[in-house]
Enzyme design. Sequence first.
Site, PDB file in Angstrom:
ATOM      1  N   THR A  45      59.684  -5.858  48.944  1.00  0.00           N
ATOM      2  CA  THR A  45      60.103  -4.965  49.576  1.00  0.00           C
ATOM      3  C   THR A  45      59.801  -5.753  51.015  1.00  0.00           C
ATOM      4  O   THR A  45      59.273  -6.537  51.776  1.00  0.00           O
ATOM      5  CB  THR A  45      58.586  -4.069  49.600  1.00  0.00           C
ATOM      6  N   ARG A  59      59.468   4.580  37.534  1.00  0.00           N
ATOM      7  CA  ARG A  59      58.191   3.930  37.937  1.00  0.00           C
ATOM      8  C   ARG A  59      58.230   3.755  39.831  1.00  0.00           C
ATOM      9  O   ARG A  59      59.874   3.390  39.900  1.00  0.00           O
ATOM     10  CB  ARG A  59      58.174   2.486  37.800  1.00  0.00           C
ATOM     11  N   ASP A 110      54.305   1.268  45.406  1.00  0.00           N
ATOM     12  CA  ASP A 110      53.264   1.468  46.477  1.00  0.00           C
ATOM     13  C   ASP A 110      53.794   1.729  47.864  1.00  0.00           C
ATOM     14  O   ASP A 110      53.467   2.812  48.711  1.00  0.00           O
ATOM     15  CB  ASP A 110      52.657   0.181  46.875  1.00  0.00           C
TER      16      ASP A 110
END
Length: 315
Positions: free
Chosen positions: A177, A205, A208
């Site tokens: 990320t 899915r 976070d």
Amino acid sequence: MTDPMVMGSERSEVGLPAAMEILRSGGSALDAVEAALRRCEDNLEDHYVGSGGLPNARGEVELDASLMVGSSRAFGAVGALKGYPNPISVARAVLEKLPQHALLVGEGAALFAEECGFATAELLTEEAKRLWREALAPSSDSVEGENTSSSAGDDAYRVAALDLVRRLSPHDGPWGTINVLALDASGELVVGVSTSGYPYKYPGRVGDSAIAGAGNYCDLRYGGAACTGRGELSMRAIGARAVVERLALGDDPETACAAMLAEAAMLPDDFRAELRTLALTPDGRHGGAAGQAGSVYALMSVTSTEPEFYPRKVV
Ligand code: ASP
């Protein structure tokens, strides 16, 4: 008057100069973070964010992104967004135009993006498609994985997609990320996160990166923090929020990041992929930590001509 600053995780250097240009001219941290992450999302060579991101098990690119503003702790996020190349801008639209909500996912997120007038695009690049096919190859030939609606309800396909998710542990990265944290001249602090998430993840899915407290947290009183790596671990540890809590207790950013990672590492997890984290305080102190050696973060201050790299503390 604060000295503006912008920092980011690995590969954010593609976007940091654009952010610093905005900050230098007195622009807002929110504009700077969005501009930096848009450039990262548009970087087709990056397979972990935006256009060019690796798809889910079905070969569909699903993107997560979020923004959090330190002074108000306002949060806007999208999860499992398909068909829109700049999820960070859609997250910003959630923050500013739909303050009743903080997180939109899937079909609803796409509906909102359409209503806001964002342009759609095919996000699965030939390269990402090739990588996904290679990953899927050991699964049953009958479900080789064409991304067609006829396969969507196919039971064998569903089983194969699940099998792929089970077979690939997050070790099969690299994956990553992008976090961007910016401090502007007015003293505002903003944290942004954008990702294509866990490669070949189960459809739907959400990681976070879209979850306040887990992948992103920002509180102007103490600082902001963001995570990359194994999102499920970050969600269980409420990683970014835990870092900010430690800043509030007086830890310096590097110590706060390392302490959170050490605590998260104690959680039982069969997928022992690493977590990484970064933090920035309202007075410009910064730091990061990672589970593996060699991890760095990039930073630009008003005097920087280009991003400078700092090592993260290894936990
Ligand atoms: N944290 C992200 C997620 O779990 C993935 C990453 O950082 O690579 O979706």
